[in-house]
Design a protein around this motif. Structure first.
Motif, short mmCIF file in Angstrom:
data_model
loop_
_atom_site.label_atom_id
_atom_site.label_comp_id
_atom_site.label_asym_id
_atom_site.label_seq_id
_atom_site.Cartn_x
_atom_site.Cartn_y
_atom_site.Cartn_z
N TRP A 15 -18.60 -17.09 -16.23
CA TRP A 15 -17.62 -16.92 -15.39
C TRP A 15 -17.20 -18.53 -14.97
O TRP A 15 -16.18 -18.61 -14.23
CB TRP A 15 -17.74 -16.49 -13.85
N SER A 61 -7.90 -9.71 -13.97
CA SER A 61 -8.94 -8.82 -14.47
C SER A 61 -10.58 -9.85 -14.42
O SER A 61 -11.55 -10.04 -14.60
CB SER A 61 -8.70 -8.98 -16.25
N ALA A 62 -9.26 -11.06 -13.89
CA ALA A 62 -10.73 -12.86 -14.64
C ALA A 62 -11.64 -12.52 -12.84
O ALA A 62 -12.68 -12.42 -12.72
CB ALA A 62 -10.03 -14.41 -13.99
N GLU A 114 -10.24 -20.42 -11.03
CA GLU A 114 -11.15 -21.88 -11.45
C GLU A 114 -12.47 -21.87 -11.35
O GLU A 114 -12.39 -22.25 -9.77
CB GLU A 114 -10.26 -22.92 -11.39
N ASP A 125 -13.68 -9.78 -13.46
CA ASP A 125 -14.75 -9.67 -14.22
C ASP A 125 -15.81 -10.76 -13.82
O ASP A 125 -17.40 -10.46 -14.34
CB ASP A 125 -14.06 -10.68 -15.59
N ARG A 130 -11.38 -21.84 -16.54
CA ARG A 130 -10.72 -21.55 -15.84
C ARG A 130 -9.66 -19.87 -17.03
O ARG A 130 -9.91 -19.78 -18.28
CB ARG A 130 -9.64 -23.22 -16.29
N LYS A 131 -9.34 -19.56 -16.40
CA LYS A 131 -8.95 -18.34 -16.81
C LYS A 131 -7.63 -18.00 -16.23
O LYS A 131 -7.80 -18.39 -14.68
CB LYS A 131 -9.92 -17.08 -16.56
N THR A 132 -6.86 -17.08 -16.01
CA THR A 132 -6.12 -15.90 -15.77
C THR A 132 -5.94 -15.06 -16.05
O THR A 132 -6.37 -14.38 -16.18
CB THR A 132 -4.34 -16.96 -16.44
N ASP A 164 -19.14 -25.15 -19.24
CA ASP A 164 -18.07 -23.73 -19.70
C ASP A 164 -18.81 -23.45 -20.40
O ASP A 164 -20.17 -24.51 -21.71
CB ASP A 164 -17.39 -24.72 -20.72
#
Length: 135
Positions: free
Chosen positions: A47, A55-56, A37, A59, A50-52, A42
């Motif tokens: 970046w 790999s986040a 997060e 990246d 919020r990602k899960t 956004d």
């Protein structure tokens, strides 16, 4: 989890990112179900949001290296509890596409379970980031 271990994990993350270590190798410090997060505008930079997943973080590292130029990154303190390490400091980063400079205090909060980071949360001056990223 010990506070000393959380400091060591935070230092390993910082050394990996700052030392130019391969993003996949740095990502090995993070849980496969990582919650990533960075609050802000956004879409302005890949970046933000919020990602899960592990790999986040990989990246994120690839993207900051490709899209920005670090000017300074000063860690002022690493604060810990039994389940977290908070990295506090100040940074200056130039956005390559615009040439604008981001200047911000920051806190990176790592939640740790076992030997892995399960949550990466970065707090920074999201308004300054948004302004610098826009042409």
């Amino acid at each position: 989890m010990s506070r000393d271990k959380n400091v060591a994990i935070a230092q390993a993350v910082l050394e990996g990112i700052g030392g130019g270590k391969d993003p996949a190798d740095i990502a090995a410090l993070f849980d496969e179900r990582l919650l990533f997060e960075i609050q802000g505008d956004d879409g302005v930079l890949p970046w933000i949001g919020r990602k899960t997943g592990r790999s986040a973080i990989a990246d994120f590292i690839r993207d900051i290296r490709a899209l920005t130029e670090p000017v300074s990154f000063d860690v002022e303190d690493i604060l810990t509890s039994e389940s977290r390490a908070a990295i506090v400091g100040a940074l200056q980063t130039r956005v390559k596409a615009t040439g604008k400079l981001i200047q911000s205090q920051f806190a990176i909060i790592l939640t740790v379970s076992g030997d892995l980071v399960t949550r990466f949360q970065m707090l920074e001056d999201s308004l300054d980031v948004s302004i610098a990223a826009r042409a």
